[in-house]
Write a protein that holds these residues in place. Structure first.
Motif, PDB file in Angstrom:
ATOM      1  N   PHE A 271     -62.573  52.947  39.579  1.00 34.49           N
ATOM      2  CA  PHE A 271     -62.397  51.566  40.020  1.00 34.49           C
ATOM      3  C   PHE A 271     -63.162  50.651  39.082  1.00 34.49           C
TER       4      PHE A 271
ATOM      5  N   ASP B 136     -57.844  49.586  42.780  1.00 34.11           N
ATOM      6  CA  ASP B 136     -56.531  50.158  42.485  1.00 34.11           C
ATOM      7  C   ASP B 136     -56.376  50.593  41.031  1.00 34.11           C
TER       8      ASP B 136
ATOM      9  N   VAL C 298     -55.532  54.754  41.471  1.00 34.43           N
ATOM     10  CA  VAL C 298     -54.545  54.890  42.556  1.00 34.43           C
ATOM     11  C   VAL C 298     -54.761  53.723  43.506  1.00 34.43           C
ATOM     12  N   PRO C 299     -53.759  53.358  44.306  1.00 34.71           N
ATOM     13  CA  PRO C 299     -53.971  52.292  45.286  1.00 34.71           C
ATOM     14  C   PRO C 299     -55.128  52.630  46.228  1.00 34.71           C
ATOM     15  N   ALA C 300     -55.864  51.622  46.611  1.00 35.04           N
ATOM     16  CA  ALA C 300     -57.051  51.829  47.446  1.00 35.04           C
ATOM     17  C   ALA C 300     -56.727  52.581  48.727  1.00 35.04           C
TER      18      ALA C 300
ATOM     19  N   ARG D 271     -54.779  54.941  49.157  1.00 35.13           N
ATOM     20  CA  ARG D 271     -54.474  56.351  48.903  1.00 35.13           C
ATOM     21  C   ARG D 271     -55.658  57.096  48.294  1.00 35.13           C
ATOM     22  N   TRP D 272     -56.839  56.513  48.388  1.00 40.91           N
ATOM     23  CA  TRP D 272     -58.014  57.188  47.841  1.00 40.91           C
ATOM     24  C   TRP D 272     -58.249  58.519  48.547  1.00 40.91           C
TER      25      TRP D 272
ATOM     26  N   HIS E 295     -62.195  46.072  42.047  1.00 38.32           N
ATOM     27  CA  HIS E 295     -60.760  46.316  41.902  1.00 38.32           C
ATOM     28  C   HIS E 295     -60.581  47.817  42.112  1.00 38.32           C
TER      29      HIS E 295
ATOM     30  N   GLN F 251     -63.344  53.636  51.504  1.00 35.82           N
ATOM     31  CA  GLN F 251     -63.527  54.344  50.243  1.00 35.82           C
ATOM     32  C   GLN F 251     -64.886  55.070  50.199  1.00 35.82           C
TER      33      GLN F 251
END
Length: 324
Positions: free
Chosen positions: A224, A42, A45-47, A49-50, A40, A208
């Motif tokens: 995460f 997010d 931060v949302p994935a 926007r990593w 997971h 990521q």
């Protein structure tokens, strides 16, 4: 060489403990493959926007940073006789847990040394030698992996009890406990993170993972959640003093999956501020920078406290000979 105590006896395997047993491999237990990680991404931060994260410098640093580690050593491999027609394998092992406390200076604050005979053989009894006692500890099965797991579980228990006892004595409510290695079996400890130095699997998707490669010293990834055979929250941190190769000097931290997101990011920021200054250097430690200076010093002290392996081995052989 065989020693007896009533109907149960033991034999010390003559092979060097580092090479397994001279007996064949038919008793080997197979390792259980770990399931693929469920992610997971997010949590913080949302994935999509990593990006590398600079830790928030505002919160106060902990008054005390504790490092918890353990070492284990097989003093001899043995065969336990008496319960079955075929002797059962076992390991006579020494293990130690220790804590380093850092409050401006680092000191070894507490150490516990234990030994044990780990075997699944029925009726196994303690081994008493001139130099040490090895209490019988029951393993789930006779395979090498099962014996090793029983030893590791006892070491983990010793580490947990040492940490709980230290905190009960000192009553510091803003410390940070860093466990060397995965946090499995210790996720119930407060204000605690696991410190993973080596990477045996690539958990992140390519997008990521590229963020990990882009980290500068003191930066971390967003936190995460990951699940394999157990769940935890995690993040990657870049230590200083590396040559610039991708993932060089990168460590992975983890904490309990039960913590709220704000607590996870708070721990992540603390580790990014506290741990990089403690990174080791290559001319002092071949595992630099990942093997932090307090951890390296504690490991050396714990190995010293285990005692002389050759002396303990001779004691086991003498006990076996005396009981023939």
């Amino acid at each position: 060489m065989t020693a007896s105590g009533g109907a149960v006896s033991f034999t010390v395997d003559p092979w060097d403990p580092g090479y397994g047993m001279a007996f064949g491999d038919e008793l080997d237990g197979g390792a259980i493959a770990e399931s693929s990680a469920e992610l997971h991404l997010d949590l913080e931060v949302p994935a999509a926007r990593w990006q590398p994260v600079d830790p928030d410098p505002a919160p106060p640093l902990p008054a005390l940073v504790l490092f918890l580690d353990g070492v284990r050593r097989i003093d001899a491999r043995v065969w336990v006789h008496g319960g079955n027609p075929q002797p059962g394998p076992g390991i006579a092992a020494s293990y130690a847990a220790g804590i380093v406390a850092c409050d401006g200076a680092a000191r070894v604050a507490d150490v516990a040394v234990e030994r044990g005979l780990f075997t699944a053989a029925p009726g196994a009894t303690d081994i008493l030698t001139r130099f040490a006692r090895y209490p019988a500890r029951l393993a789930a099965g006779p395979g090498p992996d099962q014996l090793s797991l029983a030893l590791q579980q006892r070491l983990t228990d010793a580490e947990v009890q040492l940490a709980l006892a230290f905190r009960a004595r000192h009553l510091v409510d803003d410390d940070l406990l860093v466990v060397d290695g995965p946090l499995r079996g210790r996720t119930h400890l407060d204000r605690t993170v696991g410190y993973v130095k080596t990477h045996h699997a690539s958990y992140l998707p390519a997008e990521q993972a590229a963020v990990v490669a882009a980290l500068r010293p003191g930066q971390r990834t967003p936190a995460f959640t990951m699940g394999t055979s157990w769940r935890r929250n995690s993040w990657y941190l870049q230590l200083p003093g590396t040559a610039g190769a991708p993932w060089s000097g990168v460590v992975r931290l983890e904490c309990s999956a039960d913590l709220p997101a704000a607590a996870v990011t708070g721990l992540a920021d603390l580790t990014a501020r506290v741990l990089p200054p403690m990174a080791s250097v290559p001319h002092k430690d071949p595992r630099a920078p990942q093997n932090l200076v307090p951890i390296g010093g504690l490991e050396r002290e714990l190995r010293r406290r285990l005692g002389d392996q050759q002396l303990l081995y001779r004691g086991l052989r003498a006990a076996a000979m005396a009981g023939r």
